[in-house]
Design a protein around this motif. Structure first.
Motif, PDB file in Angstrom:
ATOM      1  N   GLN A  99      -0.413  17.889 -17.561  1.00 40.71           N
ATOM      2  CA  GLN A  99      -0.199  16.625 -16.841  1.00 40.71           C
ATOM      3  C   GLN A  99      -1.407  15.702 -16.955  1.00 40.71           C
ATOM      4  OE1 GLN A  99       0.785  18.060 -12.934  1.00 40.71           O
ATOM      5  NE2 GLN A  99       2.941  18.407 -13.427  1.00 40.71           N
ATOM      6  N   LYS A 100      -2.591  16.252 -16.753  1.00 42.42           N
ATOM      7  CA  LYS A 100      -3.804  15.434 -16.846  1.00 42.42           C
ATOM      8  C   LYS A 100      -3.982  14.884 -18.259  1.00 42.42           C
ATOM      9  CE  LYS A 100      -6.689  18.554 -15.343  1.00 42.42           C
ATOM     10  NZ  LYS A 100      -7.913  19.259 -14.874  1.00 42.42           N
ATOM     11  N   ALA A 101      -3.768  15.738 -19.244  1.00 50.43           N
ATOM     12  CA  ALA A 101      -3.992  15.332 -20.635  1.00 50.43           C
ATOM     13  C   ALA A 101      -2.993  14.273 -21.078  1.00 50.43           C
ATOM     14  CB  ALA A 101      -3.917  16.552 -21.548  1.00 50.43           C
TER      15      ALA A 101
ATOM     16  N   ASN B  55     -10.779  -2.973 -16.303  1.00 48.42           N
ATOM     17  CA  ASN B  55     -10.372  -3.518 -15.014  1.00 48.42           C
ATOM     18  C   ASN B  55     -10.323  -2.449 -13.925  1.00 48.42           C
ATOM     19  OD1 ASN B  55      -9.992  -6.172 -16.043  1.00 48.42           O
ATOM     20  ND2 ASN B  55      -7.994  -5.546 -16.850  1.00 48.42           N
ATOM     21  N   LYS B  56     -11.057  -1.362 -14.150  1.00 52.04           N
ATOM     22  CA  LYS B  56     -11.101  -0.266 -13.178  1.00 52.04           C
ATOM     23  C   LYS B  56      -9.723   0.287 -12.835  1.00 52.04           C
ATOM     24  CE  LYS B  56     -15.591  -0.416 -12.505  1.00 52.04           C
ATOM     25  NZ  LYS B  56     -16.501   0.690 -12.815  1.00 52.04           N
ATOM     26  N   SER B  57      -8.757   0.112 -13.725  1.00 49.68           N
ATOM     27  CA  SER B  57      -7.404   0.593 -13.448  1.00 49.68           C
ATOM     28  C   SER B  57      -7.352   2.101 -13.585  1.00 49.68           C
ATOM     29  CB  SER B  57      -6.389  -0.040 -14.400  1.00 49.68           C
ATOM     30  OG  SER B  57      -6.711   0.257 -15.740  1.00 49.68           O
ATOM     31  N   GLN B  58      -6.638   2.759 -12.663  1.00 49.90           N
ATOM     32  CA  GLN B  58      -6.515   4.197 -12.693  1.00 49.90           C
ATOM     33  C   GLN B  58      -5.792   4.621 -13.962  1.00 49.90           C
ATOM     34  OE1 GLN B  58      -7.844   6.333 -10.693  1.00 49.90           O
ATOM     35  NE2 GLN B  58      -6.984   8.144 -11.663  1.00 49.90           N
ATOM     36  N   TYR B  59      -6.295   5.698 -14.596  1.00 53.58           N
ATOM     37  CA  TYR B  59      -5.710   6.105 -15.864  1.00 53.58           C
ATOM     38  C   TYR B  59      -4.335   6.739 -15.690  1.00 53.58           C
ATOM     39  CZ  TYR B  59      -6.556  11.064 -15.075  1.00 53.58           C
ATOM     40  OH  TYR B  59      -6.525  12.344 -14.578  1.00 53.58           O
TER      41      TYR B  59
ATOM     42  N   THR C   1     -10.802  21.873 -17.109  1.00 55.63           N
ATOM     43  CA  THR C   1     -10.983  21.727 -15.664  1.00 55.63           C
ATOM     44  C   THR C   1     -11.460  20.339 -15.268  1.00 55.63           C
ATOM     45  OG1 THR C   1     -13.214  22.633 -15.973  1.00 55.63           O
ATOM     46  CG2 THR C   1     -11.479  24.172 -15.295  1.00 55.63           C
ATOM     47  N   VAL C   2     -11.549  19.415 -16.207  1.00 54.82           N
ATOM     48  CA  VAL C   2     -12.013  18.059 -15.915  1.00 54.82           C
ATOM     49  C   VAL C   2     -11.173  17.455 -14.788  1.00 54.82           C
ATOM     50  CG1 VAL C   2     -10.521  17.022 -17.706  1.00 54.82           C
ATOM     51  CG2 VAL C   2     -12.602  15.832 -16.978  1.00 54.82           C
ATOM     52  N   THR C   3     -11.820  16.728 -13.890  1.00 59.34           N
ATOM     53  CA  THR C   3     -11.107  16.136 -12.757  1.00 59.34           C
ATOM     54  C   THR C   3     -10.539  14.773 -13.126  1.00 59.34           C
ATOM     55  OG1 THR C   3     -13.037  14.986 -11.856  1.00 59.34           O
ATOM     56  CG2 THR C   3     -12.708  17.289 -11.184  1.00 59.34           C
ATOM     57  N   GLU C   4      -9.623  14.295 -12.318  1.00 62.81           N
ATOM     58  CA  GLU C   4      -9.054  12.967 -12.548  1.00 62.81           C
ATOM     59  C   GLU C   4     -10.131  11.895 -12.421  1.00 62.81           C
ATOM     60  OE1 GLU C   4      -5.728  12.460  -9.981  1.00 62.81           O
ATOM     61  OE2 GLU C   4      -4.481  13.900 -11.066  1.00 62.81           O
ATOM     62  N   GLU C   5     -11.060  12.089 -11.502  1.00 54.74           N
ATOM     63  CA  GLU C   5     -12.152  11.124 -11.341  1.00 54.74           C
ATOM     64  C   GLU C   5     -13.032  11.085 -12.587  1.00 54.74           C
ATOM     65  OE1 GLU C   5     -10.412  12.213  -7.610  1.00 54.74           O
ATOM     66  OE2 GLU C   5     -11.346  13.498  -9.131  1.00 54.74           O
ATOM     67  N   GLU C   6     -13.289  12.243 -13.161  1.00 54.66           N
ATOM     68  CA  GLU C   6     -14.099  12.296 -14.386  1.00 54.66           C
ATOM     69  C   GLU C   6     -13.365  11.692 -15.567  1.00 54.66           C
ATOM     70  OE1 GLU C   6     -16.698  16.303 -13.242  1.00 54.66           O
ATOM     71  OE2 GLU C   6     -14.756  16.480 -14.258  1.00 54.66           O
ATOM     72  N   LEU C   7     -12.062  11.902 -15.644  1.00 58.15           N
ATOM     73  CA  LEU C   7     -11.264  11.277 -16.699  1.00 58.15           C
ATOM     74  C   LEU C   7     -11.280   9.763 -16.555  1.00 58.15           C
ATOM     75  CD1 LEU C   7      -8.248  13.753 -16.794  1.00 58.15           C
ATOM     76  CD2 LEU C   7      -9.881  13.366 -18.647  1.00 58.15           C
ATOM     77  N   GLN C   8     -11.186   9.297 -15.328  1.00 56.83           N
ATOM     78  CA  GLN C   8     -11.250   7.854 -15.085  1.00 56.83           C
ATOM     79  C   GLN C   8     -12.595   7.281 -15.536  1.00 56.83           C
ATOM     80  OE1 GLN C   8      -9.191   5.582 -14.168  1.00 56.83           O
ATOM     81  NE2 GLN C   8     -10.562   3.879 -13.713  1.00 56.83           N
ATOM     82  N   GLU C   9     -13.672   7.959 -15.174  1.00 56.83           N
ATOM     83  CA  GLU C   9     -15.013   7.497 -15.553  1.00 56.83           C
ATOM     84  C   GLU C   9     -15.182   7.508 -17.067  1.00 56.83           C
ATOM     85  OE1 GLU C   9     -19.717   8.677 -14.796  1.00 56.83           O
ATOM     86  OE2 GLU C   9     -18.124   9.705 -13.680  1.00 56.83           O
ATOM     87  N   ALA C  10     -14.715   8.576 -17.713  1.00 60.43           N
ATOM     88  CA  ALA C  10     -14.821   8.670 -19.169  1.00 60.43           C
ATOM     89  C   ALA C  10     -14.013   7.572 -19.847  1.00 60.43           C
ATOM     90  CB  ALA C  10     -14.345  10.036 -19.636  1.00 60.43           C
TER      91      ALA C  10
ATOM     92  N   GLN D 212     -23.596   5.024 -28.868  1.00 65.52           N
ATOM     93  CA  GLN D 212     -23.405   4.139 -27.714  1.00 65.52           C
ATOM     94  C   GLN D 212     -22.764   4.886 -26.540  1.00 65.52           C
ATOM     95  OE1 GLN D 212     -21.508   0.348 -28.725  1.00 65.52           O
ATOM     96  NE2 GLN D 212     -22.392   0.493 -30.775  1.00 65.52           N
ATOM     97  N   LEU D 213     -21.797   5.727 -26.837  1.00 64.70           N
ATOM     98  CA  LEU D 213     -21.168   6.523 -25.783  1.00 64.70           C
ATOM     99  C   LEU D 213     -22.195   7.429 -25.113  1.00 64.70           C
ATOM    100  CD1 LEU D 213     -17.809   7.548 -27.509  1.00 64.70           C
ATOM    101  CD2 LEU D 213     -18.056   6.058 -25.514  1.00 64.70           C
ATOM    102  N   ARG D 214     -23.075   8.005 -25.908  1.00 58.98           N
ATOM    103  CA  ARG D 214     -24.109   8.864 -25.347  1.00 58.98           C
ATOM    104  C   ARG D 214     -25.032   8.064 -24.426  1.00 58.98           C
ATOM    105  NH1 ARG D 214     -25.708  10.643 -29.775  1.00 58.98           N
ATOM    106  NH2 ARG D 214     -27.739   9.630 -30.034  1.00 58.98           N
ATOM    107  N   GLU D 215     -25.362   6.836 -24.827  1.00 64.83           N
ATOM    108  CA  GLU D 215     -26.186   5.979 -23.974  1.00 64.83           C
ATOM    109  C   GLU D 215     -25.481   5.681 -22.655  1.00 64.83           C
ATOM    110  OE1 GLU D 215     -29.338   4.771 -24.356  1.00 64.83           O
ATOM    111  OE2 GLU D 215     -29.419   6.192 -26.036  1.00 64.83           O
ATOM    112  N   GLU D 216     -24.156   5.590 -22.704  1.00 64.99           N
ATOM    113  CA  GLU D 216     -23.366   5.321 -21.499  1.00 64.99           C
ATOM    114  C   GLU D 216     -23.163   6.571 -20.642  1.00 64.99           C
ATOM    115  OE1 GLU D 216     -22.119   2.484 -20.258  1.00 64.99           O
ATOM    116  OE2 GLU D 216     -23.091   1.327 -21.860  1.00 64.99           O
ATOM    117  N   GLY D 217     -23.572   7.735 -21.180  1.00 63.31           N
ATOM    118  CA  GLY D 217     -23.428   8.966 -20.416  1.00 63.31           C
ATOM    119  C   GLY D 217     -22.155   9.729 -20.705  1.00 63.31           C
ATOM    120  N   LEU D 218     -21.584   9.541 -21.903  1.00 63.25           N
ATOM    121  CA  LEU D 218     -20.389  10.277 -22.302  1.00 63.25           C
ATOM    122  C   LEU D 218     -20.657  10.931 -23.655  1.00 63.25           C
ATOM    123  CD1 LEU D 218     -17.390  11.085 -22.005  1.00 63.25           C
ATOM    124  CD2 LEU D 218     -16.790   8.904 -23.100  1.00 63.25           C
ATOM    125  N   LEU D 219     -20.550  12.247 -23.716  1.00 59.54           N
ATOM    126  CA  LEU D 219     -20.750  12.978 -24.960  1.00 59.54           C
ATOM    127  C   LEU D 219     -19.416  13.193 -25.657  1.00 59.54           C
ATOM    128  CD1 LEU D 219     -23.278  15.726 -23.782  1.00 59.54           C
ATOM    129  CD2 LEU D 219     -23.779  13.495 -24.805  1.00 59.54           C
ATOM    130  N   ALA D 220     -19.320  12.723 -26.892  1.00 57.97           N
ATOM    131  CA  ALA D 220     -18.136  12.930 -27.733  1.00 57.97           C
ATOM    132  C   ALA D 220     -18.636  13.249 -29.127  1.00 57.97           C
ATOM    133  CB  ALA D 220     -17.249  11.680 -27.736  1.00 57.97           C
TER     134      ALA D 220
END
Length: 387
Positions: free
Chosen positions: A294-296, A382-386, A360-369, A337-345
């Motif tokens: 569901q999260k994915a 626009n800060k819209s929920q994913y 186990t990633v949370t919905e809040e973490e998915l939103q931030e990512a 650039q993503l790493r500078e923003e605090g996201l490792l990919a």
């Protein structure tokens, strides 16, 4: 000067601690880890249930070799068998070793030599698994590869139907090519591969080293495609960061892997089995996998929707939490650039951003990512929920 061989293009940071999806580098900066040790830390960093299992085993015994019974092997094998088409398991230490075992078993069981693989595949870096890999960049500089490996275009049903000959032992395939660009196989293609194996009396080997152990929302990714492989290989997510791999096979293959035919000094050791058993007991719960799915699906759907009008984005694809974003240009600078923003990919080839968050990633973490990713790709979230 380092005392290490320079075999890795290392990032300019050291990760010194981690919990769940969050890691911290040597300078104290925190990141959302959407690499997960390259699809290894499926339960996030330092999962408590796995940590407890390893600590308990550490107080008992660490290594005995496979000259002796190791009861945790039986327990971990039962979990893998109960959640797959297989009937028996051989434990080793890595995905490459699992694929080595699969190649040996296929050739011994069938009495044939040729293994069919696919272009852009990745099966490991030993000589046999490198030879099975359909990428020139992996082959270069090592001289002649092992014979009897042929490569066909991926997702090409016509090419599969054209396979012929009396010496084909197996076809090895990833249901989603990870290193090769996050390329999902179609159901019709994968079923054509299975059918061709039956026609030729060859074995179907499915490489689930990256896609297995819940990454796509099912125990194994092949289960999305209504196929039943003869052999399954897995490793990365199996031990939550502890080195362990496994080759799974159907019952009719058991006599071909009898005593003395194959082995591993460290394979299936008590510490690895404690980690694997605890990992599988958690991930293979139906409720856990349903939540992953569901999260994915929500996360992938959001990313596709937000990026569909971005000219530089060619395609967003994947299944579960194995996601690829293909661009018109190389992605290295975007990963920086993503790493500078605090996201490792990481990448999957020069033009694909690959996302592999912990299951186990949370919905809040998915939103931030999502917000960080869209920012780097030039899209206003626009800060819209994913979801």
């Amino acid at each position: 000067m380092s005392s290490l061989f320079p075999t890795y293009s290392r990032l300019p940071l050291e990760l010194v601690s981690g919990n769940g999806t969050i890691v911290e580098d040597h300078n104290g900066k925190s990141y959302l880890d959407f690499i997960s040790g390259i699809a290894v830390c499926n339960l996030g960093h330092a999962p408590e249930e796995v940590k407890k299992a390893i600590e308990t085993q550490l107080q008992s015994i660490w290594h005995v070799s496979n000259l002796f019974t190791i009861s945790n092997q039986e327990k971990a094998a039962e979990l893998l068998v109960a959640n797959s088409s297989a009937d028996a398991v051989f434990f080793c230490n890595s995905g490459a070793e699992a694929n080595e075992a699969a190649i040996k078993l296929a050739r011994k069981h069938t009495g044939k030599s040729t293994i069919i693989s696919f272009k852009q595949s990745f099966h490991g870096r030993t000589f046999a698994t490198m030879s099975a890999t359909g990428q020139e960049k992996i082959h270069g500089g090592f001289g002649p590869l092992l014979p009897s490996f042929d490569y066909l275009p991926y997702n090409d049903i016509e090419a599969v139907e054209g396979i012929g000959g009396e010496d084909i032992a197996a076809i090895i395939v990833e249901v989603i090519q990870g290193e090769g660009g996050v390329n999902p196989g179609t159901q019709s293609f994968l079923q054509a591969v299975e059918q061709k194996c039956k026609q030729l009396g060859a074995l179907l080997i499915v490489d689930e080293v990256q896609t297995g152990i819940g990454r796509t929302g099912l125990p194994f990714a092949y289960q999305h495609y209504s196929i039943s492989p003869d052999i399954i290989t897995t490793a990365k997510g199996l031990g939550s960061g502890f080195p362990v791999g496994a080759m799974l096979g159907k019952a009719d293959l058991i006599p071909s892997f009898s005593a003395g035919v194959h082995g591993s000094t460290f394979g299936g050791n008590p510490l690895a089995m404690a980690a694997a058993q605890a990992t599988l007991e958690t991930i293979f719960q139906e409720e856990f996998l349903q939540e992953v799915k569901q999260k994915a699906e929500a996360f992938l759907g959001n990313i596709k929707e937000k990026l569909k009008t971005v000219p530089s984005v060619k395609e967003v694809r994947g299944k579960g939490f194995l996601i690829g974003i293909e661009l018109e240009t190389e992605v290295k600078h975007l990963l920086d650039q993503l790493r500078e923003e605090g996201l490792l990919a990481l990448s999957a080839g020069p033009r694909v951003i690959r996302l592999l968050p912990p299951l186990t990633v949370t919905e809040e973490e998915l939103q931030e990512a999502s917000e960080k990713l869209l920012k780097v790709l030039g899209v206003s979230s626009n800060k819209s929920q994913y979801v």
